[in-house]
Design a protein around this motif. Structure first.
Motif, mmCIF file in Angstrom:
data_model
loop_
_atom_site.group_PDB
_atom_site.id
_atom_site.type_symbol
_atom_site.label_atom_id
_atom_site.label_comp_id
_atom_site.label_asym_id
_atom_site.label_seq_id
_atom_site.Cartn_x
_atom_site.Cartn_y
_atom_site.Cartn_z
ATOM 1 N N GLY A 38 0.800 -1.221 0.000
ATOM 2 C CA GLY A 38 0.000 0.000 0.000
ATOM 3 C C GLY A 38 0.830 1.268 0.000
ATOM 4 N N ILE A 39 2.010 1.193 -0.613
ATOM 5 C CA ILE A 39 2.880 2.369 -0.721
ATOM 6 C C ILE A 39 3.218 2.592 -2.192
ATOM 7 C CG2 ILE A 39 3.863 2.001 1.582
ATOM 8 C CD1 ILE A 39 6.406 0.946 0.195
ATOM 9 N N SER A 40 3.826 3.725 -2.473
ATOM 10 C CA SER A 40 4.207 3.998 -3.857
ATOM 11 C C SER A 40 5.509 3.286 -4.199
ATOM 12 C CB SER A 40 4.372 5.502 -4.078
ATOM 13 O OG SER A 40 5.540 5.970 -3.429
ATOM 14 N N VAL A 41 5.687 3.056 -5.485
ATOM 15 C CA VAL A 41 6.935 2.454 -5.951
ATOM 16 C C VAL A 41 8.106 3.365 -5.603
ATOM 17 C CG1 VAL A 41 8.226 1.720 -7.997
ATOM 18 C CG2 VAL A 41 5.807 1.154 -7.787
ATOM 19 N N GLU A 42 7.907 4.670 -5.714
ATOM 20 C CA GLU A 42 8.983 5.619 -5.400
ATOM 21 C C GLU A 42 9.380 5.538 -3.923
ATOM 22 O OE1 GLU A 42 12.033 8.211 -5.909
ATOM 23 O OE2 GLU A 42 10.921 7.076 -7.401
ATOM 24 N N THR A 43 8.409 5.354 -3.038
ATOM 25 C CA THR A 43 8.735 5.201 -1.613
ATOM 26 C C THR A 43 9.560 3.942 -1.404
ATOM 27 O OG1 THR A 43 6.790 6.418 -0.875
ATOM 28 C CG2 THR A 43 7.764 4.872 0.705
ATOM 29 N N LEU A 44 9.158 2.849 -2.022
ATOM 30 C CA LEU A 44 9.928 1.607 -1.901
ATOM 31 C C LEU A 44 11.327 1.790 -2.468
ATOM 32 C CD1 LEU A 44 10.240 -1.336 -1.165
ATOM 33 C CD2 LEU A 44 9.071 -1.947 -3.296
ATOM 34 N N ARG A 45 11.435 2.462 -3.593
ATOM 35 C CA ARG A 45 12.752 2.709 -4.201
ATOM 36 C C ARG A 45 13.644 3.505 -3.248
ATOM 37 N NH1 ARG A 45 11.077 4.546 -8.687
ATOM 38 N NH2 ARG A 45 11.389 2.633 -9.849
ATOM 39 N N LYS A 46 13.095 4.530 -2.628
ATOM 40 C CA LYS A 46 13.878 5.357 -1.695
ATOM 41 C C LYS A 46 14.336 4.542 -0.483
ATOM 42 C CE LYS A 46 11.906 9.838 -2.851
ATOM 43 N NZ LYS A 46 11.027 10.930 -2.379
ATOM 44 N N ILE A 47 13.463 3.678 0.012
ATOM 45 C CA ILE A 47 13.832 2.850 1.171
ATOM 46 C C ILE A 47 14.918 1.855 0.778
ATOM 47 C CG2 ILE A 47 13.016 1.106 2.809
ATOM 48 C CD1 ILE A 47 10.265 2.579 2.686
ATOM 49 N N GLU A 48 14.723 1.190 -0.357
ATOM 50 C CA GLU A 48 15.697 0.174 -0.786
ATOM 51 C C GLU A 48 17.068 0.765 -1.088
ATOM 52 O OE1 GLU A 48 14.366 -2.298 -3.984
ATOM 53 O OE2 GLU A 48 12.938 -3.382 -2.729
ATOM 54 N N THR A 49 17.113 2.000 -1.546
ATOM 55 C CA THR A 49 18.402 2.620 -1.883
ATOM 56 C C THR A 49 19.012 3.390 -0.719
ATOM 57 O OG1 THR A 49 17.325 4.605 -2.753
ATOM 58 C CG2 THR A 49 17.833 2.829 -4.330
ATOM 59 N N GLY A 50 18.288 3.459 0.408
ATOM 60 C CA GLY A 50 18.814 4.159 1.572
ATOM 61 C C GLY A 50 18.577 5.653 1.552
ATOM 62 N N ARG A 51 17.868 6.154 0.545
ATOM 63 C CA ARG A 51 17.568 7.593 0.492
ATOM 64 C C ARG A 51 16.490 7.972 1.491
ATOM 65 N NH1 ARG A 51 16.340 9.146 -5.512
ATOM 66 N NH2 ARG A 51 14.637 7.836 -4.830
ATOM 67 N N ALA A 52 15.757 7.002 2.005
ATOM 68 C CA ALA A 52 14.770 7.213 3.071
ATOM 69 C C ALA A 52 15.158 6.274 4.208
ATOM 70 C CB ALA A 52 13.356 6.929 2.569
ATOM 71 N N PRO A 53 16.200 6.629 4.974
ATOM 72 C CA PRO A 53 16.752 5.705 5.969
ATOM 73 C C PRO A 53 15.901 5.501 7.215
ATOM 74 C CG PRO A 53 17.941 7.777 6.021
ATOM 75 C CD PRO A 53 16.961 7.866 4.884
ATOM 76 N N THR A 54 14.883 6.339 7.405
ATOM 77 C CA THR A 54 14.039 6.183 8.591
ATOM 78 C C THR A 54 12.561 6.174 8.195
ATOM 79 O OG1 THR A 54 14.055 8.577 8.981
ATOM 80 C CG2 THR A 54 15.722 7.270 10.152
ATOM 81 N N PRO A 55 12.129 5.128 7.485
ATOM 82 C CA PRO A 55 10.722 5.068 7.086
ATOM 83 C C PRO A 55 9.820 4.897 8.305
ATOM 84 C CG PRO A 55 11.818 3.011 6.568
ATOM 85 C CD PRO A 55 12.874 3.959 7.037
ATOM 86 N N ALA A 56 8.571 5.289 8.145
ATOM 87 C CA ALA A 56 7.590 5.173 9.233
ATOM 88 C C ALA A 56 7.411 3.709 9.640
ATOM 89 C CB ALA A 56 6.252 5.758 8.780
ATOM 90 N N PHE A 57 7.118 3.504 10.898
ATOM 91 C CA PHE A 57 6.926 2.155 11.430
ATOM 92 C C PHE A 57 5.885 1.385 10.625
ATOM 93 C CE2 PHE A 57 4.439 -0.676 14.166
ATOM 94 C CZ PHE A 57 5.418 -1.592 14.504
#
Length: 86
Positions: A38-57
């Motif tokens: 239930g998230i965007s592909v861009e959010t997943l991409r940012k998490i997987e690449t470390g650009r979003a190092p602190t995603p919401a719980f």
């Protein structure tokens, strides 16, 4: 609101989380896993690449569920980044 800069440890933990999620995704597409979580592909991409190092719980929980991962196991693996080098 000013956000406190992340520490090197927090950044490393985020990189480790991203790598673990990417590995668990395997051959499945980002679009498939993002839709299941239930998230965007861009959010997943940012998490997987470390650009979003602190995603919401709840984002991490949704991804773990979509990938069939235990939160306990995921937390344990991410915490290994905090151990001092032997």
């Amino acid at each position: 609101m000013v956000r406190t800069p992340l520490t090197p440890l927090e950044r490393e933990r985020g990189r480790r989380l991203g790598a673990l999620l990417r590995s668990a995704r395997g051959e499945r597409s980002m679009a498939e896993i993002a839709a299941r979580a239930g998230i965007s592909v861009e959010t997943l991409r940012k998490i997987e690449t470390g650009r979003a190092p602190t995603p919401a719980f709840f984002t991490v929980t949704a991804l773990a569920t979509a990938l069939g991962l235990s939160l306990d196991h995921l937390a344990e693996l991410c915490a290994e980044a905090e151990l001092p080098a032997a």
